[in-house]
Design an enzyme around this catalytic site. Sequence first.
Site, PDB file in Angstrom:
ATOM      1  N   GLU A 147       0.879  -1.180   0.000  1.00  0.00           N
ATOM      2  CA  GLU A 147       0.000   0.000   0.000  1.00  0.00           C
ATOM      3  C   GLU A 147       0.905   1.215   0.000  1.00  0.00           C
ATOM      4  O   GLU A 147       1.394   1.634   1.040  1.00  0.00           O
ATOM      5  CB  GLU A 147      -0.860   0.020   1.279  1.00  0.00           C
ATOM      6  CG  GLU A 147      -1.767  -1.165   1.453  1.00  0.00           C
ATOM      7  CD  GLU A 147      -2.924  -1.151   0.481  1.00  0.00           C
ATOM      8  OE1 GLU A 147      -3.065  -0.188  -0.306  1.00  0.00           O
ATOM      9  OE2 GLU A 147      -3.681  -2.126   0.491  1.00  0.00           O
ATOM     10  N   CYS A 161      -2.603   8.825   2.619  1.00  0.00           N
ATOM     11  CA  CYS A 161      -2.176   8.338   1.302  1.00  0.00           C
ATOM     12  C   CYS A 161      -3.255   8.535   0.242  1.00  0.00           C
ATOM     13  O   CYS A 161      -2.946   8.690  -0.931  1.00  0.00           O
ATOM     14  CB  CYS A 161      -1.720   6.886   1.377  1.00  0.00           C
ATOM     15  SG  CYS A 161      -2.938   5.816   2.124  1.00  0.00           S
TER      16      CYS A 161
HETATM   17  P1  NAD Z   1      10.102   6.824   4.626  1.00  0.00           P
HETATM   18  O1  NAD Z   1       9.701   6.637   3.238  1.00  0.00           O
HETATM   19  O2  NAD Z   1      11.500   6.480   4.956  1.00  0.00           O
HETATM   20  O3  NAD Z   1       9.194   5.959   5.622  1.00  0.00           O
HETATM   21  C1  NAD Z   1       7.841   5.659   5.414  1.00  0.00           C
HETATM   22  C2  NAD Z   1       7.504   4.538   6.410  1.00  0.00           C
HETATM   23  O4  NAD Z   1       8.209   3.370   6.044  1.00  0.00           O
HETATM   24  C3  NAD Z   1       7.953   4.840   7.840  1.00  0.00           C
HETATM   25  O5  NAD Z   1       6.958   4.393   8.729  1.00  0.00           O
HETATM   26  C4  NAD Z   1       9.233   4.042   8.031  1.00  0.00           C
HETATM   27  O6  NAD Z   1       9.387   3.602   9.351  1.00  0.00           O
HETATM   28  C5  NAD Z   1       9.014   2.872   7.114  1.00  0.00           C
HETATM   29  N1  NAD Z   1      10.245   2.364   6.539  1.00  0.00           N
HETATM   30  C6  NAD Z   1      11.245   3.059   5.962  1.00  0.00           C
HETATM   31  N2  NAD Z   1      12.212   2.238   5.506  1.00  0.00           N
HETATM   32  C7  NAD Z   1      11.810   0.988   5.801  1.00  0.00           C
HETATM   33  C8  NAD Z   1      12.354  -0.307   5.578  1.00  0.00           C
HETATM   34  N3  NAD Z   1      13.515  -0.489   4.917  1.00  0.00           N
HETATM   35  N4  NAD Z   1      11.668  -1.387   6.026  1.00  0.00           N
HETATM   36  C9  NAD Z   1      10.480  -1.248   6.659  1.00  0.00           C
HETATM   37  N5  NAD Z   1       9.915  -0.051   6.885  1.00  0.00           N
HETATM   38  C10 NAD Z   1      10.553   1.052   6.460  1.00  0.00           C
HETATM   39  O7  NAD Z   1       9.970   8.317   5.084  1.00  0.00           O
HETATM   40  P2  NAD Z   1       8.892   9.204   5.840  1.00  0.00           P
HETATM   41  O8  NAD Z   1       9.571  10.501   6.057  1.00  0.00           O
HETATM   42  O9  NAD Z   1       8.356   8.543   7.059  1.00  0.00           O
HETATM   43  O10 NAD Z   1       7.740   9.403   4.803  1.00  0.00           O
HETATM   44  C11 NAD Z   1       8.075   9.943   3.538  1.00  0.00           C
HETATM   45  C12 NAD Z   1       7.039   9.707   2.549  1.00  0.00           C
HETATM   46  O11 NAD Z   1       6.461   8.425   2.675  1.00  0.00           O
HETATM   47  C13 NAD Z   1       5.863  10.634   2.663  1.00  0.00           C
HETATM   48  O12 NAD Z   1       6.132  11.826   2.044  1.00  0.00           O
HETATM   49  C14 NAD Z   1       4.790   9.881   1.957  1.00  0.00           C
HETATM   50  O13 NAD Z   1       4.924  10.126   0.586  1.00  0.00           O
HETATM   51  C15 NAD Z   1       5.132   8.450   2.210  1.00  0.00           C
HETATM   52  N6  NAD Z   1       4.252   7.851   3.232  1.00  0.00           N
HETATM   53  C16 NAD Z   1       3.183   7.192   2.787  1.00  0.00           C
HETATM   54  C17 NAD Z   1       2.315   6.642   3.696  1.00  0.00           C
HETATM   55  C18 NAD Z   1       1.091   5.902   3.239  1.00  0.00           C
HETATM   56  O14 NAD Z   1       0.140   5.794   3.996  1.00  0.00           O
HETATM   57  N7  NAD Z   1       1.087   5.336   2.046  1.00  0.00           N
HETATM   58  C19 NAD Z   1       2.542   6.791   5.052  1.00  0.00           C
HETATM   59  C20 NAD Z   1       3.686   7.482   5.485  1.00  0.00           C
HETATM   60  C21 NAD Z   1       4.546   7.997   4.549  1.00  0.00           C
END
Ligand code: NAD
Length: 475
Positions: free
Chosen positions: A249, A283
Amino acid sequence: MYPELGLYIDGAWMKEGGRKLEPVLNPATEKTLAELPHATIADLDQALAAAIKGFAVWRAMPAYDRSRIMGKAADLMRERKEKIARIMTQEQGKIIAESRLEVDAAADVIEWMGEEGRRAYGRIIPGRVRGVRQLVLQEPVGVCAAFTPWNFPALTPARKIAGALGAGCALILKPSEETPGSCIEMVRCFEDVGLPKGVLNLVFGVPAQISEHLIRKEAVRKISFTGSVPVGKHLAKLAAEGMKRATMELGGHAPVVVFDDVDPEKTAEINAAGKYRNAGQVCISPTRFYVQDKIYKRYLDRFTEYAKGIKLGDGLEADSKMGPLANARRLDAMEALVQDCRNVGAKIAAGGKRRGNQGYFFEPTVVTDVPDDSKLMTLEPFGPVAPIVPFKTFDEVVQRANALPFGLAAYAFTGSANTATAIGDALEAGMVGVNAFAVSTAETPFGGVKESGYGHEGSIEGLEVYMTKKFIAQA
Ligand code: NAD
C-alpha cells in the site's frame, strides 16, 4: 496519560532491559512523551519463534472461536476509545475528533475480518470421473510480517492485524517508531481478551534492519507494507527473493476533477475539508484539484477562504481544526515544496509557511498557477498544500489526471449521471470517489494500481491475500 512503551513478544511485554531507547515526541510541543525500546536481533528471533508456535495454535482454532476473540478485542478498543485516541493525538498530532474516528475504524476492521474469516469458503468442482471429489480449500498462508507508518497509528496496523488474524495467520508487526503508543494499546486489548501467546507480536527498532532480518527468514511467508513507493519497491524485491507474497500500500497523488455542473462553493467546502484532514498526511488525500474553468474562480475563492479559516492548534484542544505535521521531516518537505512553487512562478493564495516556532505547525496552504510538471503536481505532497488549477475539457483533464505513475485514489465531482459514469471509468486508480471521499471502509477493497502498489486491505480481497488455495483431488 501516555503509556509505558515496550515490545510484545510471545505474550509478554519487554521494556528497557538494556535495549537501545528512542524518544517519542509530541509534534505539537516537540517534548518527549516516552522512550521506546528497540528490539535486538535476539528479540526478533524470539518473536519469529513465538509466531511459528502461535500460528500452529491459531490455525487449529475454529474460525468461529477466532472470530469471537477478535470481536471481543474490537469491543474493548471501543470501550477504551478515549484513552487510545488521546494517546494517538499526542504522538501523531491529528485532532482528537479524527483520532476517535480512527479508533472506531480500527475496531471495525478487526471485527469485520474476524467475522469474514468464518466465511472463507472453499468450493467443490465436479469430477470428471464418477466418485472423484475435487476440493478447493483456503488455508492461512503462515507467519506474516507487517510494517506500518506514522500517519494512521491505529488503523493501518489494525488492517494488517485484521487480515492476518482473520485468515488464521500469526503476525509480527512493526509499527512506526514515531507513533507506537496507540498500537501498543490496541495490542493490549488483544492480550486482555485472551489472544493465544505468539499470535500477535509487536517489535520496534531500525525499520530497514527489522524488515531485512524478518523478510529473509524462511518461516515468514507473507509481508505487508504501507508507506512510500521507494521503500515499497525495496521490500518487494526482498520478498521476491524468497518468493513471498506481498501486499504493498504505497503512496498516491490523488486528482480531484471538479466539473462545472456542481455548486462551486459547496463543493469547495467539501474538498477543502477532505484535503486538510490529518493535515494532508493521508495516502488517499485529495492532492491535485482540477476545476473546470467556468466555475474556477468561485471554487478557488471559497476553498481559499475555508483554508484561511481553519484553526490550527494542538489536537487535544477542542476547537483545533488541524493539528501539527507529524514530524520535522514533513515541515522541511512542505517548506521545500512551497519554495519550489515560488521558483516556478506559482502564486500562494493562502498559508505557505510554518506557524510559530514550537511544534510542527504548517498553515493550510493553497497554490495556484502551478505548472503540471512542478514538484507539487508530480510528487506526493503528504501535507496541507493544495494546488488548484483550471481545465477545459473532459479528455484534457483525464489525460492530466492519469499522467502520474501513481494510482491509489482519484475523485470527481459532477451533477451529471453520464459524466459520473464516464469519469469513474476513465480515472486510473484503485479507488475512485465520485461525489464522495469515503473510499475506505472495513468492507470495501483498499489498494492501488501502477506504482501505488498491489494487493488489498479490507473486504474479502483483504482476507484472501492472507490465504493460499489448496486443490485436493480425492478418488
Ligand atoms: P520513509 O519513506 O522512509 O518511511 C515511510 C515509512 O516506512 C515509515 O513508517 C518508516 O518507518 C518505514 N520504513 C522506511 N524504511 C523501511 C524499511 N527499509 N523497512 C520497513 N519499513 C521502512 O519516510 P517518511 O519521512 O516517514 O515518509 C516519507 C514519505 O512516505 C511521505 O512523504 C509519503 O509520501 C510516504 N508515506 C506514505 C504513507 C502511506 O500511507 N502510504 C505513510 C507514510 C509515509
